[in-house]
Design an enzyme around this catalytic site. Structure first.
Site, PDB file in Angstrom:
ATOM      1  N   SER A 248      96.947 -14.638  45.862  1.00 21.23           N
ATOM      2  CA  SER A 248      96.313 -14.171  44.465  1.00 21.23           C
ATOM      3  C   SER A 248      95.339 -15.179  43.706  1.00 21.23           C
ATOM      4  CB  SER A 248      97.442 -13.212  43.839  1.00 21.23           C
ATOM      5  OG  SER A 248      96.849 -12.446  43.119  1.00 21.23           O
ATOM      6  N   LYS A 252      92.688 -17.835  44.863  1.00 20.96           N
ATOM      7  CA  LYS A 252      91.504 -18.423  44.378  1.00 20.96           C
ATOM      8  C   LYS A 252      91.272 -19.949  44.270  1.00 20.96           C
ATOM      9  CE  LYS A 252      91.754 -14.404  41.149  1.00 20.96           C
ATOM     10  NZ  LYS A 252      91.405 -13.197  41.627  1.00 20.96           N
ATOM     11  N   TRP A 339      93.012  -3.394  44.185  1.00 18.01           N
ATOM     12  CA  TRP A 339      92.389  -4.300  43.086  1.00 18.01           C
ATOM     13  C   TRP A 339      91.802  -5.452  43.416  1.00 18.01           C
ATOM     14  CZ3 TRP A 339      91.662  -3.464  38.124  1.00 18.01           C
ATOM     15  CH2 TRP A 339      91.404  -4.552  37.056  1.00 18.01           C
ATOM     16  N   HIS A 389     100.129  -5.712  47.198  1.00 17.86           N
ATOM     17  CA  HIS A 389      99.790  -6.992  46.799  1.00 17.86           C
ATOM     18  C   HIS A 389     100.887  -8.109  46.823  1.00 17.86           C
ATOM     19  CE1 HIS A 389      97.035  -9.886  44.492  1.00 17.86           C
ATOM     20  NE2 HIS A 389      98.272 -10.112  43.757  1.00 17.86           N
TER      21      HIS A 389
HETATM   22  C1  GCU Z   1      95.757 -10.012  38.247  1.00 21.50           C
HETATM   23  C2  GCU Z   1      94.555 -10.487  38.405  1.00 21.50           C
HETATM   24  C3  GCU Z   1      93.868 -10.911  39.776  1.00 21.50           C
HETATM   25  C4  GCU Z   1      94.982 -11.890  40.201  1.00 21.50           C
HETATM   26  C5  GCU Z   1      96.550 -11.401  40.306  1.00 21.50           C
HETATM   27  C6  GCU Z   1      97.561 -12.235  40.481  1.00 21.50           C
HETATM   28  O1  GCU Z   1      95.946  -8.681  39.099  1.00 21.50           O
HETATM   29  O2  GCU Z   1      93.772  -9.326  38.139  1.00 21.50           O
HETATM   30  O3  GCU Z   1      92.635 -11.287  39.987  1.00 21.50           O
HETATM   31  O4  GCU Z   1      94.518 -12.061  41.535  1.00 21.50           O
HETATM   32  O5  GCU Z   1      96.816 -10.951  38.880  1.00 21.50           O
HETATM   33  O6  GCU Z   1      97.133 -13.586  40.404  1.00 21.50           O
HETATM   34  O7  GCU Z   1      98.417 -11.926  40.722  1.00 21.50           O
END
Ligand code: GCU
Length: 408
Positions: A248, A252, A339, A389
């Site tokens: 997540s 990134k 998402w 997720h």
């Molecule tokens: C939120 C955010 C995402 C990210 C996520 C996470 O949902 O919008 O971009 O990846 O948190 O880090 O769990």
């Protein structure tokens, strides 16, 4: 003889089934509009690894750095690495556990971060997965010897609460190691740049990074490279086989770290979505506008101008993924993670494969989206797990298999 009314029904059913199976055998190819990967900013096409490395890759790096993640504003090296604890009989004698504190100094301030490692015993050369954890080192396993991280958010999380995300025992059994840190220790995940690494590199009277200087994603990526600096000095592992991994938002950060730092032997992005593996143009779920609004600390100031203006981006995320080439890259999605948008993650890795082809390497060979839990293994690998997720044993098992095949 079949009576006519039954015959009609039979023919109708037959036609329906043939159409259905035609659709099954011919799934729709996916397409996302993206700026060309293999055309220089001056309009010339490139076609060799040399042109990629010397011309196009630096252009892409510069665009992503100035417009999206932000530049690291200076050089900050580890000022000390202190081995706080080492146990050769950890996890019932299965592993070596090591806890090491890294300290950084700048502007009269100090930043301390702890790396927790579990390494397989009796092996000379093995893959080590390096990635941040979300809630403190103590949460990755019930092992009561793990130091509890600073509770940035009030109460410290309980030991082992995230152990489902860190199947350490099976990672060790597979012959790999793990190194992890708590991401808040590098840069707290809030829209406030007064703590963490930022103030150590401020110029006089600076209170927050300039518009082209690092946001949190770049700060976390920087931290992963500093961890690798330390791992290169550690005789208990092989720093040439460190694979950077993240889930997540931490996925990134892992991608940006892998793009900038070619010492990472492999890169794994799990459900990294917007601002990570996923193509921004035409993306479902989270958009750049939403990410910038909800997490203004993540990207640099310059990136804000692309909120709801994705088509103005001079790049897209397939270019970030292409920066990993020719090193092994794994992108993983989850079926209920709209998402993050699995299709835009897949297509990004598919487009990035063009650069791997320069090197004669196989990645994702088709723009037809794969079936759930039918992983594709190649120098660019991909799977979509069934479910939400998260990063779970299914994901790790595939990552382990991938490193076995591709990290030599
Ligand atoms: C939120 C955010 C995402 C990210 C996520 C996470 O949902 O919008 O971009 O990846 O948190 O880090 O769990």
């Amino acid at each position: 003889m079949i009576p006519y009314k039954h015959f009609k029904f039979f023919v109708g059913f037959f036609l329906l089934m043939t159409q259905y199976s035609f659709a099954q055998n011919n799934p729709t190819p996916l397409k996302f509009q993206v700026p060309p990967l293999l055309v220089l900013n001056n309009g010339k096409s490139i076609s060799t690894p040399k042109e990629w490395e010397q011309l196009r890759r630096p252009e892409i790096k510069q665009m992503l750095e100035l417009e999206m993640y932000g530049k690291v504003p200076g050089v900050l090296k580890i000022s000390s690495a202190k081995i706080l604890e080492i146990d050769n009989q950890a996890l019932n004698g299965m592993a070596i556990r090591k806890q090491v504190q890294l300290t950084f100094k700048g502007n009269g301030k100090e930043l301390a971060v702890e790396i927790l490692m579990y390494l397989p015993k009796g092996k000379k050369s093995f893959v080590t997965f390096l990635g941040y954890n979300f809630s403190g080192n103590q949460t990755i396993n019930r092992d009561s010897s793990i130091h509890t991280a600073k509770a940035w958010n009030g109460l410290a999380k309980q030991p082992g609460v995230e152990s489902a995300n860190w199947p350490i025992e099976s990672i060790i059994q597979s012959g790999c190691g793990v190194a992890t840190m708590y991401y808040w220790d590098i840069a707290p995940d809030k829209n406030d740049f007064s703590t963490g690494v930022y103030p150590l590199l401020y110029k006089q009277n600076q209170l927050k990074p300039n518009d082209d200087q690092w946001g949190a994603l770049a700060a976390w990526a920087w931290g992963l490279s500093r961890a690798l600096d330390y791992l290169e000095t550690d005789k208990n592992l092989d720093a040439k086989k460190v694979v950077v991994i993240g889930h997540s938002r931490l996925g990134k950060a892992a991608l940006w770290a892998g793009a900038l730092d070619q010492r990472f032997a492999g890169i794994i992005s799990n459900n990294s979505g917007c601002g990570g593996a996923a193509i921004s143009r035409g993306k479902e779920g989270e958009t750049i506008g939403k990410m910038n609004a909800n997490f203004p600390n993540w990207a640099c100031g310059n990136f804000k101008k692309y909120s709801d203006h994705e088509s103005n981006l001079p790049f897209d995320q397939h270019m970030l993924l292409a920066m990993m080439a020719p090193r092994p890259l794994y992108v993983a999605s989850a079926s209920e993670d709209q998402w993050a948008d699995p299709k835009s993650e897949y297509m990004s890795a598919f487009y990035a494969t063009d650069v791997y082809k320069f090197y004669g390497l196989k990645g994702l060979e088709t723009n037809i989206f794969p079936k759930i839990e039918e992983p594709i293994f190649g120098q660019v690998s991909y799977h979509i797990r069934n479910g939400k997720h998260d990063i779970l044993a299914y994901d790790w098992n595939n990552f382990i298999q991938f490193t076995r095949q591709f990290i030599k």
